[in-house]
Design a protein around this motif. Structure first.
Motif, PDB file in Angstrom:
ATOM      1  N   TYR A 164      32.301  38.191  36.825  1.00 33.07           N
ATOM      2  CA  TYR A 164      33.072  37.940  37.830  1.00 33.07           C
ATOM      3  C   TYR A 164      32.471  36.825  39.006  1.00 33.07           C
ATOM      4  CZ  TYR A 164      37.018  42.338  36.759  1.00 33.07           C
ATOM      5  OH  TYR A 164      37.652  42.732  36.463  1.00 33.07           O
ATOM      6  N   LEU A 208      43.921  34.889  43.205  1.00 34.10           N
ATOM      7  CA  LEU A 208      42.718  35.281  42.411  1.00 34.10           C
ATOM      8  C   LEU A 208      42.334  36.473  43.493  1.00 34.10           C
ATOM      9  CD1 LEU A 208      40.464  32.164  42.610  1.00 34.10           C
ATOM     10  CD2 LEU A 208      41.722  33.488  40.700  1.00 34.10           C
ATOM     11  N   THR A 266      34.503  33.820  39.296  1.00 33.52           N
ATOM     12  CA  THR A 266      35.893  33.425  40.143  1.00 33.52           C
ATOM     13  C   THR A 266      36.339  33.826  41.342  1.00 33.52           C
ATOM     14  OG1 THR A 266      36.505  35.100  37.752  1.00 33.52           O
ATOM     15  CG2 THR A 266      38.369  34.842  39.578  1.00 33.52           C
ATOM     16  N   TRP A 315      33.954  45.261  39.770  1.00 39.76           N
ATOM     17  CA  TRP A 315      33.295  44.379  39.078  1.00 39.76           C
ATOM     18  C   TRP A 315      32.426  44.324  38.275  1.00 39.76           C
ATOM     19  CZ3 TRP A 315      34.528  41.252  44.420  1.00 39.76           C
ATOM     20  CH2 TRP A 315      35.673  41.257  44.989  1.00 39.76           C
TER      21      TRP A 315
END
Length: 95
Positions: free
Chosen positions: A43, A73, A46, A39
Motif C-alpha cells: 500500500y 483513494l 498508493t 494495509w
C-alpha cells in the motif's frame, strides 16, 4: 473490527521527492490510523500518491482531478465513512 492501536511500524516515505513537514505529519497519521492495520507494504505507493494529491490540496495547486483522485483513494483505503462502510469495517468500541 479495527483495533484502535495496531502497533505496526510506519513505513518510510518513498524518496521520490522532498516532502513537506505537513506531508510527513499526514503520512505518520495515516499509517498510525486503525485502518492502516489492514494495509501492508504494497500500500506504500498508493498512500504516497494520495499524499501527493494532499500536498497539492495544501498548496492550493490541486486540480479537479487531484480532488477526485484524493477522495477516491481515501475511500478505497477506508479513510472515509463511506469507505469504512464499503469495507465492512468498524472501530473497536463502536456499538
Amino acid at each position: 473490527m479495527l483495533p484502535n492501536k495496531h502497533g505496526l511500524p510506519v513505513p518510510e516515505l518513498p524518496s521520490v521527492r522532498e516532502w513537506s513537514t505537513a506531508e510527513h505529519e499526514q503520512w505518520q497519521q495515516w499509517w498510525e490510523s486503525p485502518q492502516a492495520g489492514r494495509w501492508d507494504e504494497s500500500y506504500v505507493p498508493t498512500v504516497a500518491v494520495m499524499l501527493t494529491y494532499y500536498g497539492h490540496i495544501l498548496t492550493d495547486t490541486a486540480t479537479r482531478e487531484h480532488f477526485t483522485e484524493y477522495r477516491q483513494l481515501a475511500t478505497s483505503l477506508g479513510l472515509t465513512a463511506d469507505g469504512m462502510k464499503r469495507l465492512g469495517w468498524t472501530f473497536e468500541g463502536d456499538e
